[in-house]
Motif scaffolding. Structure first.
Motif, PDB file in Angstrom:
ATOM      1  N   ILE A  39      42.215  29.596  31.334  1.00 29.01           N
ATOM      2  CA  ILE A  39      41.503  28.848  32.373  1.00 29.01           C
ATOM      3  C   ILE A  39      41.986  27.400  32.403  1.00 29.01           C
ATOM      4  O   ILE A  39      42.234  26.834  33.475  1.00 29.01           O
ATOM      5  N   GLU A  40      42.143  26.804  31.226  1.00 24.11           N
ATOM      6  CA  GLU A  40      42.582  25.406  31.154  1.00 24.11           C
ATOM      7  C   GLU A  40      44.005  25.220  31.662  1.00 24.11           C
ATOM      8  O   GLU A  40      44.352  24.154  32.161  1.00 24.11           O
ATOM      9  N   SER A  41      44.842  26.269  31.531  1.00 29.24           N
ATOM     10  CA  SER A  41      46.203  26.175  32.034  1.00 29.24           C
ATOM     11  C   SER A  41      46.231  26.259  33.562  1.00 29.24           C
ATOM     12  O   SER A  41      47.241  25.920  34.180  1.00 29.24           O
ATOM     13  N   ASP A  43      46.021  29.032  35.371  1.00 30.44           N
ATOM     14  CA  ASP A  43      46.608  30.281  35.847  1.00 30.44           C
ATOM     15  C   ASP A  43      45.499  31.314  36.051  1.00 30.44           C
ATOM     16  O   ASP A  43      44.984  31.880  35.088  1.00 30.44           O
ATOM     17  N   LYS A  44      45.116  31.535  37.300  1.00 30.14           N
ATOM     18  CA  LYS A  44      43.993  32.428  37.586  1.00 30.14           C
ATOM     19  C   LYS A  44      44.292  33.867  37.185  1.00 30.14           C
ATOM     20  O   LYS A  44      43.432  34.550  36.621  1.00 30.14           O
ATOM     21  N   ALA A  45      45.507  34.341  37.458  1.00 31.08           N
ATOM     22  CA  ALA A  45      45.861  35.725  37.129  1.00 31.08           C
ATOM     23  C   ALA A  45      45.800  35.959  35.623  1.00 31.08           C
ATOM     24  O   ALA A  45      45.260  36.975  35.160  1.00 31.08           O
ATOM     25  N   ALA A  46      46.335  35.018  34.864  1.00 28.73           N
ATOM     26  CA  ALA A  46      46.312  35.151  33.404  1.00 28.73           C
ATOM     27  C   ALA A  46      44.880  35.085  32.877  1.00 28.73           C
ATOM     28  O   ALA A  46      44.511  35.815  31.943  1.00 28.73           O
ATOM     29  N   ALA A  47      44.063  34.223  33.489  1.00 29.73           N
ATOM     30  CA  ALA A  47      42.672  34.092  33.067  1.00 29.73           C
ATOM     31  C   ALA A  47      41.904  35.382  33.333  1.00 29.73           C
ATOM     32  O   ALA A  47      41.116  35.831  32.494  1.00 29.73           O
ATOM     33  N   GLU A  48      42.140  35.985  34.501  1.00 32.63           N
ATOM     34  CA  GLU A  48      41.458  37.240  34.828  1.00 32.63           C
ATOM     35  C   GLU A  48      41.880  38.354  33.880  1.00 32.63           C
ATOM     36  O   GLU A  48      41.052  39.145  33.424  1.00 32.63           O
ATOM     37  N   THR A  49      43.165  38.410  33.570  1.00 29.13           N
ATOM     38  CA  THR A  49      43.669  39.430  32.643  1.00 29.13           C
ATOM     39  C   THR A  49      43.062  39.244  31.261  1.00 29.13           C
ATOM     40  O   THR A  49      42.617  40.211  30.637  1.00 29.13           O
ATOM     41  N   ALA A  50      43.051  38.003  30.779  1.00 33.64           N
ATOM     42  CA  ALA A  50      42.479  37.716  29.461  1.00 33.64           C
ATOM     43  C   ALA A  50      40.993  38.048  29.433  1.00 33.64           C
ATOM     44  O   ALA A  50      40.477  38.582  28.446  1.00 33.64           O
ATOM     45  N   PHE A  51      40.292  37.757  30.534  1.00 39.13           N
ATOM     46  CA  PHE A  51      38.857  38.022  30.611  1.00 39.13           C
ATOM     47  C   PHE A  51      38.582  39.525  30.592  1.00 39.13           C
ATOM     48  O   PHE A  51      37.658  39.988  29.921  1.00 39.13           O
ATOM     49  N   LYS A  52      39.418  40.291  31.303  1.00 35.19           N
ATOM     50  CA  LYS A  52      39.233  41.744  31.340  1.00 35.19           C
ATOM     51  C   LYS A  52      39.478  42.377  29.970  1.00 35.19           C
ATOM     52  O   LYS A  52      38.830  43.370  29.624  1.00 35.19           O
ATOM     53  N   THR A  53      40.417  41.832  29.208  1.00 30.34           N
ATOM     54  CA  THR A  53      40.646  42.377  27.867  1.00 30.34           C
ATOM     55  C   THR A  53      39.569  41.913  26.884  1.00 30.34           C
ATOM     56  O   THR A  53      39.270  42.615  25.921  1.00 30.34           O
ATOM     57  N   LEU A  79      32.330  31.992  31.868  1.00 28.43           N
ATOM     58  CA  LEU A  79      33.779  32.181  32.003  1.00 28.43           C
ATOM     59  C   LEU A  79      34.135  32.729  33.383  1.00 28.43           C
ATOM     60  O   LEU A  79      35.094  32.273  34.000  1.00 28.43           O
ATOM     61  N   SER A  80      33.375  33.708  33.865  1.00 31.68           N
ATOM     62  CA  SER A  80      33.681  34.277  35.168  1.00 31.68           C
ATOM     63  C   SER A  80      33.481  33.227  36.269  1.00 31.68           C
ATOM     64  O   SER A  80      34.232  33.192  37.243  1.00 31.68           O
ATOM     65  N   ALA A  81      32.492  32.349  36.119  1.00 29.26           N
ATOM     66  CA  ALA A  81      32.276  31.276  37.095  1.00 29.26           C
ATOM     67  C   ALA A  81      33.459  30.311  37.092  1.00 29.26           C
ATOM     68  O   ALA A  81      33.911  29.872  38.159  1.00 29.26           O
ATOM     69  N   LYS A  82      33.977  30.007  35.902  1.00 25.76           N
ATOM     70  CA  LYS A  82      35.124  29.101  35.814  1.00 25.76           C
ATOM     71  C   LYS A  82      36.369  29.735  36.417  1.00 25.76           C
ATOM     72  O   LYS A  82      37.176  29.067  37.048  1.00 25.76           O
ATOM     73  N   ILE A  83      36.521  31.044  36.212  1.00 31.72           N
ATOM     74  CA  ILE A  83      37.682  31.758  36.779  1.00 31.72           C
ATOM     75  C   ILE A  83      37.589  31.759  38.303  1.00 31.72           C
ATOM     76  O   ILE A  83      38.591  31.540  38.989  1.00 31.72           O
ATOM     77  N   LYS A  84      36.406  31.998  38.834  1.00 28.05           N
ATOM     78  CA  LYS A  84      36.239  31.993  40.289  1.00 28.05           C
ATOM     79  C   LYS A  84      36.497  30.610  40.874  1.00 28.05           C
ATOM     80  O   LYS A  84      37.003  30.474  41.995  1.00 28.05           O
TER      81      LYS A  84
END
Length: 87
Positions: A39-41, A43-53, A79-84
């Protein structure tokens, strides 16, 4: 140290459980850190992938009694709010 055979066994079991719980707690925290880093980087795609794992690991830690259910729910929600918000 425990004196009776039963209490010695209990002490051994408690130590085994303590080590296993510490390992699971550490693993869950590592998955949380990976999501936060993504999230801090920015990168939304990477954040979503990391969150799903991370989600199943966090949920299983609740089922095993490592963390309180509300604590993990709070983390997942934030975390999901920050990703959105990255969009």
């Amino acid at each position: 140290m425990a004196n009776s055979a039963g209490s010695r066994k209990r002490a051994r079991q408690a130590e085994k459980r303590r080590q296993q719980n510490a390992s699971l707690r550490s693993m869950a925290r590592t998955y949380l850190k990976k999501v936060i880093k993504a999230i801090e980087s920015g990168d939304k795609a990477a954040a979503e992938t990391a969150f799903k794992t991370a989600q199943p690991v966090l949920d299983s830690s609740v089922n095993k009694g490592i963390f309180h259910a509300n604590k993990i729910a709070r983390h997942k929600s934030r975390l999901s709010a920050k990703i959105k918000a990255l969009a």
